[in-house]
Design an enzyme around this catalytic site. Structure first.
Site, short mmCIF file in Angstrom:
data_model
loop_
_atom_site.label_atom_id
_atom_site.label_comp_id
_atom_site.label_asym_id
_atom_site.label_seq_id
_atom_site.Cartn_x
_atom_site.Cartn_y
_atom_site.Cartn_z
N GLU A 48 -11.58 -2.07 -7.47
CA GLU A 48 -11.69 -1.45 -8.86
C GLU A 48 -10.97 -0.34 -8.91
O GLU A 48 -10.78 0.56 -8.05
CB GLU A 48 -13.27 -0.96 -9.05
N TYR A 104 -0.81 -3.70 -6.62
CA TYR A 104 -1.84 -4.87 -6.45
C TYR A 104 -1.37 -6.02 -7.01
O TYR A 104 -1.52 -7.16 -6.54
CB TYR A 104 -3.14 -4.14 -6.91
C1 LIG Z 1 -0.52 3.86 -4.29
C2 LIG Z 1 -0.15 4.24 -3.15
C3 LIG Z 1 -1.06 3.80 -2.04
C4 LIG Z 1 1.49 3.52 -3.02
O1 LIG Z 1 1.70 4.00 -1.57
P1 LIG Z 1 3.29 3.82 -1.35
O2 LIG Z 1 3.52 4.07 0.10
O3 LIG Z 1 3.97 4.82 -2.28
O4 LIG Z 1 3.71 2.29 -1.77
P2 LIG Z 1 4.97 1.41 -1.53
O5 LIG Z 1 6.16 2.56 -1.17
O6 LIG Z 1 5.00 0.41 -0.69
O7 LIG Z 1 5.37 1.06 -2.93
C5 LIG Z 1 4.66 -0.06 -3.56
C6 LIG Z 1 5.14 -0.36 -5.14
O8 LIG Z 1 4.12 0.53 -5.84
C7 LIG Z 1 4.55 0.90 -6.89
N1 LIG Z 1 4.40 2.29 -7.15
C8 LIG Z 1 3.82 3.24 -6.08
N2 LIG Z 1 3.74 4.39 -6.41
C9 LIG Z 1 4.37 4.26 -7.81
C10 LIG Z 1 4.42 5.25 -8.61
N3 LIG Z 1 3.93 6.91 -8.45
N4 LIG Z 1 4.84 5.08 -9.93
C11 LIG Z 1 5.17 3.66 -10.15
N5 LIG Z 1 4.86 2.62 -9.26
C12 LIG Z 1 4.62 3.08 -8.12
C13 LIG Z 1 6.03 0.45 -6.75
O9 LIG Z 1 6.06 -0.88 -7.63
C14 LIG Z 1 6.29 0.45 -5.62
O10 LIG Z 1 7.14 -0.50 -5.12
P3 LIG Z 1 8.77 0.02 -5.20
O11 LIG Z 1 8.92 1.46 -4.69
O12 LIG Z 1 9.50 -0.88 -4.41
O13 LIG Z 1 9.13 0.11 -6.70
C15 LIG Z 1 -0.08 5.85 -3.07
O14 LIG Z 1 0.76 6.25 -4.16
C16 LIG Z 1 -1.35 6.33 -3.04
O15 LIG Z 1 -1.98 6.59 -2.00
N6 LIG Z 1 -1.89 6.80 -4.41
C17 LIG Z 1 -3.22 7.68 -4.45
C18 LIG Z 1 -4.41 7.05 -3.78
C19 LIG Z 1 -4.52 5.85 -4.96
O16 LIG Z 1 -4.64 6.08 -5.96
N7 LIG Z 1 -5.10 4.63 -4.00
C20 LIG Z 1 -5.35 3.71 -5.03
C21 LIG Z 1 -6.85 3.53 -5.44
S1 LIG Z 1 -7.25 2.28 -6.49
#
Ligand SMILES: CC(C)(COP(=O)(O)OP(=O)(O)OC[C@H]1O[C@@H](n2cnc3c(N)ncnc32)[C@H](O)[C@@H]1OP(=O)(O)O)[C@@H](O)C(=O)NCCC(=O)NCCS
Length: 156
Positions: free
Chosen positions: A112, A123
């Site tokens: 969720e 996702y």
């Molecule tokens: C979501 C999260 C886990 C992504 O981690 P990350 O290591 O930056 O992910 P990746 O580098 O593998 O990127 C994955 C893809 O997600 C998307 N993405 C990640 N962060 C993004 C942002 N701030 N804005 C838009 N797209 C984003 C992009 O499509 C990205 O691919 P790309 O870099 O090739 O464009 C990280 O931002 C996080 O921990 N966020 C806070 C916690 C959270 O909200 N967790 C999910 C709860 S449901």
């Protein structure tokens, strides 16, 4: 001095910086350690170099916490620390979560998330699809109401 950290320390080191405070999504230490003591709880860590297990004195770049019941598993928490984002670690960790669940015989994954969380793009890239909405489910301290989106991935 660096001291060896146990898994709860590693999770909390990421938790404390990863979740925007306004949404109240982060868990406290007690919630994490209680959850880890339950059967069916799975923890995955990722090091800054993408390895599954950070070396003893290395920092932890991210983690997932999930819970399985029979052949279903819920992704409870998923986070990469801000300094390590946009380098593909989220993709690597999510792929690992899916592979580990499949290896345990899981057929359906679900989670969720609040609407418009950037994590939704990640996702979706791994096949998760929205299957339900809980309107105005989250409430921010500012009084804003945000929908919760339920997502699932069938991996059988
Ligand atoms: C979501 C999260 C886990 C992504 O981690 P990350 O290591 O930056 O992910 P990746 O580098 O593998 O990127 C994955 C893809 O997600 C998307 N993405 C990640 N962060 C993004 C942002 N701030 N804005 C838009 N797209 C984003 C992009 O499509 C990205 O691919 P790309 O870099 O090739 O464009 C990280 O931002 C996080 O921990 N966020 C806070 C916690 C959270 O909200 N967790 C999910 C709860 S449901």
């Amino acid at each position: 001095m660096f001291l060896p950290q146990d898994d709860v320390d590693r999770v909390m080191s990421v938790m404390e910086q990863a979740f925007p405070p306004e949404f109240g999504e982060a868990w406290n230490r007690r919630q994490v350690s209680d959850s880890l003591s339950l059967s069916g709880t799975h923890l995955g860590l990722i090091a800054p170099d993408g390895n599954p297990r950070p070396k003893e004195h290395d920092e932890t770049a991210g983690f997932f916490l999930s819970r399985s019941v029979l052949d279903e598993e819920e992704l409870l928490l998923f986070a990469i620390a801000p300094d390590h984002r946009r380098k593909g670690l989220g993709h690597t960790l999510l792929r690992r979560f899916i592979e580990e669940a499949r290896a345990r015989g899981i057929r359906r994954l679900f989670l969720e998330m609040r609407r418009s969380n950037p994590a939704g793009v990640l996702y979706a890239a791994h096949g998760f699809e929205a299957v339900g909405i809980r309107p105005r489910y989250y409430r921010t301290p500012a009084g804003e109401r945000l929908d919760a989106i339920s997502q699932e991935l069938i991996i059988a």
